[in-house]
Design a protein around this motif. Structure first.
Motif, mmCIF file in Angstrom:
data_model
loop_
_atom_site.group_PDB
_atom_site.id
_atom_site.type_symbol
_atom_site.label_atom_id
_atom_site.label_comp_id
_atom_site.label_asym_id
_atom_site.label_seq_id
_atom_site.Cartn_x
_atom_site.Cartn_y
_atom_site.Cartn_z
ATOM 1 N N ASP A 72 0.857 -1.175 0.000
ATOM 2 C CA ASP A 72 0.000 0.000 0.000
ATOM 3 C C ASP A 72 0.906 1.241 0.000
ATOM 4 N N PRO A 73 0.579 2.268 -0.760
ATOM 5 C CA PRO A 73 1.458 3.442 -0.843
ATOM 6 C C PRO A 73 1.628 4.197 0.480
ATOM 7 N N ARG A 74 0.772 3.927 1.459
ATOM 8 C CA ARG A 74 0.918 4.586 2.757
ATOM 9 C C ARG A 74 1.958 3.905 3.642
ATOM 10 N N ILE A 75 2.483 2.754 3.192
ATOM 11 C CA ILE A 75 3.594 2.103 3.887
ATOM 12 C C ILE A 75 4.864 2.581 3.217
ATOM 13 N N LYS A 76 5.690 3.238 3.996
ATOM 14 C CA LYS A 76 6.876 3.886 3.423
ATOM 15 C C LYS A 76 8.147 3.407 4.107
ATOM 16 N N LYS A 77 9.205 3.359 3.332
ATOM 17 C CA LYS A 77 10.518 2.985 3.867
ATOM 18 C C LYS A 77 11.089 4.176 4.637
ATOM 19 N N PHE A 78 11.474 3.930 5.878
ATOM 20 C CA PHE A 78 12.073 4.980 6.695
ATOM 21 C C PHE A 78 13.536 5.171 6.314
ATOM 22 N N THR A 79 13.907 6.406 6.027
ATOM 23 C CA THR A 79 15.299 6.761 5.740
ATOM 24 C C THR A 79 15.682 7.928 6.646
ATOM 25 N N PRO A 80 16.968 8.181 6.830
ATOM 26 C CA PRO A 80 17.377 9.297 7.690
ATOM 27 C C PRO A 80 16.763 10.647 7.296
ATOM 28 N N LYS A 81 16.510 10.849 6.027
ATOM 29 C CA LYS A 81 15.928 12.137 5.611
ATOM 30 C C LYS A 81 14.477 12.295 6.071
ATOM 31 N N ASP A 82 13.844 11.211 6.500
ATOM 32 C CA ASP A 82 12.455 11.262 6.953
ATOM 33 C C ASP A 82 12.313 11.689 8.412
ATOM 34 N N LYS A 83 13.413 11.825 9.121
ATOM 35 C CA LYS A 83 13.352 12.145 10.552
ATOM 36 C C LYS A 83 12.510 13.378 10.851
#
Length: 121
Positions: A72-83
């Motif tokens: 589902d597009p609402r599941i996103k990979k967490f990356t450092p830029k997402d902090k």
């Protein structure tokens, strides 16, 4: 005098991005998957998870969150830029998981609230 107040967290703005971190191991797969499903399908929020979780078969087997060979597009990979966009952190595990999560955020950031669910079995 009571030992506690019935304080309630009141959001000034509705959160939209929740980071969910789980401890390693299979014992937590089912609660983790159900929480992700709840975040995206009941609350209609974005659920950020670590990259390693997006390759796991137990998540891909849940038709509510994985269909047509993609999440589902609402599941996103967490990356450092997402902090800076994370509104809430949920840590599923014990002390080690909580320490790990705190190590991801070594500088001051926007997320002021997080919770740790100790799932010792």
């Amino acid at each position: 005098m009571p030992l506690h107040d019935n304080n309630v967290l009141v959001w000034q703005e509705r959160p939209s991005n929740i980071l969910v971190i789980k401890r390693p191991g299979e014992s937590i797969h089912k609660p983790f998957a159900h929480l992700i499903n709840y975040i995206i399908n009941v609350w209609n929020l974005n659920a950020y998870v670590e990259d390693s979780e997006l390759t796991q078969e137990y998540l891909k087997n849940m038709k509510e969150i994985f269909s047509n060979q993609k999440f589902d597009p609402r599941i996103k990979k967490f990356t450092p830029k997402d902090k800076s966009i994370i509104d809430l952190i949920v840590s599923l595990g014990g002390d080690g998981t909580l320490i790990y999560v705190s190590s991801l955020f070594q500088v001051i950031f926007k997320c002021k609230y997080w919770t740790c669910l100790n799932l010792i079995q």
